[in-house]
Design a protein around this motif. Sequence first.
Motif, PDB file in Angstrom:
ATOM      1  N   ALA A  91     -34.377  50.186  19.284  1.00  0.00           N
ATOM      2  CA  ALA A  91     -33.889  49.593  20.534  1.00  0.00           C
ATOM      3  C   ALA A  91     -33.472  50.692  21.497  1.00  0.00           C
ATOM      4  N   GLY A  92     -33.531  50.385  22.794  1.00  0.00           N
ATOM      5  CA  GLY A  92     -33.135  51.336  23.837  1.00  0.00           C
ATOM      6  C   GLY A  92     -31.716  51.036  24.304  1.00  0.00           C
ATOM      7  N   SER A  93     -30.866  52.063  24.333  1.00  0.00           N
ATOM      8  CA  SER A  93     -29.461  51.842  24.711  1.00  0.00           C
ATOM      9  C   SER A  93     -29.315  51.518  26.199  1.00  0.00           C
ATOM     10  N   TYR A  94     -28.417  50.552  26.484  1.00  0.00           N
ATOM     11  CA  TYR A  94     -28.065  50.199  27.866  1.00  0.00           C
ATOM     12  C   TYR A  94     -26.671  50.701  28.235  1.00  0.00           C
ATOM     13  N   GLN A  95     -25.964  51.355  27.300  1.00  0.00           N
ATOM     14  CA  GLN A  95     -24.572  51.748  27.540  1.00  0.00           C
ATOM     15  C   GLN A  95     -24.383  53.222  27.197  1.00  0.00           C
ATOM     16  N   LYS A  96     -23.544  53.907  27.996  1.00  0.00           N
ATOM     17  CA  LYS A  96     -23.236  55.323  27.736  1.00  0.00           C
ATOM     18  C   LYS A  96     -22.679  55.516  26.321  1.00  0.00           C
ATOM     19  N   GLU A  97     -21.851  54.546  25.901  1.00  0.00           N
ATOM     20  CA  GLU A  97     -21.162  54.656  24.597  1.00  0.00           C
ATOM     21  C   GLU A  97     -22.081  54.357  23.417  1.00  0.00           C
ATOM     22  N   VAL A  98     -23.283  53.859  23.663  1.00  0.00           N
ATOM     23  CA  VAL A  98     -24.205  53.540  22.561  1.00  0.00           C
ATOM     24  C   VAL A  98     -25.239  54.670  22.490  1.00  0.00           C
ATOM     25  N   ALA A  99     -25.070  55.520  21.482  1.00  0.00           N
ATOM     26  CA  ALA A  99     -25.817  56.785  21.439  1.00  0.00           C
ATOM     27  C   ALA A  99     -27.063  56.676  20.573  1.00  0.00           C
ATOM     28  N   LEU A 100     -27.924  57.698  20.717  1.00  0.00           N
ATOM     29  CA  LEU A 100     -29.128  57.791  19.887  1.00  0.00           C
ATOM     30  C   LEU A 100     -28.753  57.692  18.408  1.00  0.00           C
ATOM     31  N   ARG A 101     -29.493  56.895  17.671  1.00  0.00           N
ATOM     32  CA  ARG A 101     -29.340  56.674  16.225  1.00  0.00           C
ATOM     33  C   ARG A 101     -28.140  55.795  15.868  1.00  0.00           C
ATOM     34  N   ASP A 102     -27.371  55.325  16.842  1.00  0.00           N
ATOM     35  CA  ASP A 102     -26.314  54.350  16.535  1.00  0.00           C
ATOM     36  C   ASP A 102     -26.943  53.067  15.994  1.00  0.00           C
ATOM     37  N   ILE A 103     -26.165  52.367  15.159  1.00  0.00           N
ATOM     38  CA  ILE A 103     -26.588  51.065  14.632  1.00  0.00           C
ATOM     39  C   ILE A 103     -26.009  49.964  15.515  1.00  0.00           C
ATOM     40  N   VAL A 104     -26.824  48.982  15.852  1.00  0.00           N
ATOM     41  CA  VAL A 104     -26.353  47.794  16.578  1.00  0.00           C
ATOM     42  C   VAL A 104     -26.659  46.546  15.752  1.00  0.00           C
ATOM     43  N   LEU A 105     -25.617  45.744  15.509  1.00  0.00           N
ATOM     44  CA  LEU A 105     -25.798  44.422  14.897  1.00  0.00           C
ATOM     45  C   LEU A 105     -25.840  43.430  16.050  1.00  0.00           C
ATOM     46  N   ALA A 106     -26.966  42.706  16.167  1.00  0.00           N
ATOM     47  CA  ALA A 106     -27.155  41.816  17.325  1.00  0.00           C
ATOM     48  C   ALA A 106     -26.495  40.464  17.054  1.00  0.00           C
ATOM     49  N   MET A 107     -25.319  40.258  17.654  1.00  0.00           N
ATOM     50  CA  MET A 107     -24.627  38.962  17.505  1.00  0.00           C
ATOM     51  C   MET A 107     -25.400  37.858  18.205  1.00  0.00           C
ATOM     52  N   SER A 108     -25.979  38.226  19.344  1.00  0.00           N
ATOM     53  CA  SER A 108     -26.715  37.248  20.151  1.00  0.00           C
ATOM     54  C   SER A 108     -27.774  38.002  20.933  1.00  0.00           C
ATOM     55  N   ALA A 109     -28.770  37.255  21.422  1.00  0.00           N
ATOM     56  CA  ALA A 109     -29.858  37.908  22.150  1.00  0.00           C
ATOM     57  C   ALA A 109     -30.137  37.165  23.455  1.00  0.00           C
ATOM     58  N   SER A 110     -29.753  37.805  24.554  1.00  0.00           N
ATOM     59  CA  SER A 110     -30.193  37.314  25.861  1.00  0.00           C
ATOM     60  C   SER A 110     -31.685  37.607  25.984  1.00  0.00           C
TER      61      SER A 110
END
Length: 232
Positions: A91-110
């Motif tokens: 996935a591509g980050s949309y936030q400064k605080e979400v860095a390369l190789r960070d894990i995101v658990l998708a609670m919901s999907a717009s």
Amino acid sequence: MSLHIGAEVGEIAETVLLPGDPLRAKWIAEHFLTDVKQYNNVRGMLGFTGLYNGKRVSVQGSGMGIPSIGIYAHELINDYGVKKLIRVGSAGSYQKEVALRDIVLAMSASTNSSINNATFHGETFAPTASFNLLRKAADFAENKGISYKAGNILSSDIFYQDNPEYYKKWASHGVLCVEMETAVLYTTAAKFGVEALSVLTISDSLVTHEATSSQDRETTFKEMIEIALSLV
Ligand SMILES: O=P(O)(O)O[C@H]1O[C@H](CO)[C@@H](O)[C@H]1O
Ligand SMILES: O=c1cc[nH]c(=O)[nH]1
């Protein structure tokens, strides 16, 4: 056999990991599972079943985009009796605080896809993760010291946006990152009463323009796979 999956009924486990990239599926099967059998090569969309810590699990490539994963999710649930679908994607980050190789658990999907309009006719369905899987994934990550972000993501129909600022309207509402499948995965799971979760790794940033290589995306997102396999 279903139309797009060449397995016999019974050859696919009740829990399936779904990477978009079929070669990521092969890497997962080869590096994390034992007693592996390849059950699918229809359209080159590789699928494997094996054991993880003695438990049966399958890994099925799902392709890129909402229509593609929609087909695999539908057939896995309706033709093979799959009960837990866990996307493991980049996935591509949309936030400064979400860095390369960070894990995101998708609670919901717009989404900017119109796919649910065919069902809801202008009203908005909110594609949402299984709370059971989300809670277990978060607990596992915390116990293992794997840091993660959890929140809303965007499932986009468009990879190459004309407007480089497009992401900002989603970012300003807290959307963490963009990928191309989760909204229909969660909708399909809800429709058929099964569980789904997307566990994502940040492969690039729309904010900083840093990016990992395609080889990295195929074979290096280990923590995401460990989290997903903890849910088997
Ligand atoms: O790495 P995967 O799982 O394919 O996921 C992401 O990567 C693809 C685009 O490069 C899209 O499928 C997007 O959702
Ligand atoms: O920027 C990205 C990275 C992965 N997947 C996407 O859809 N977009």
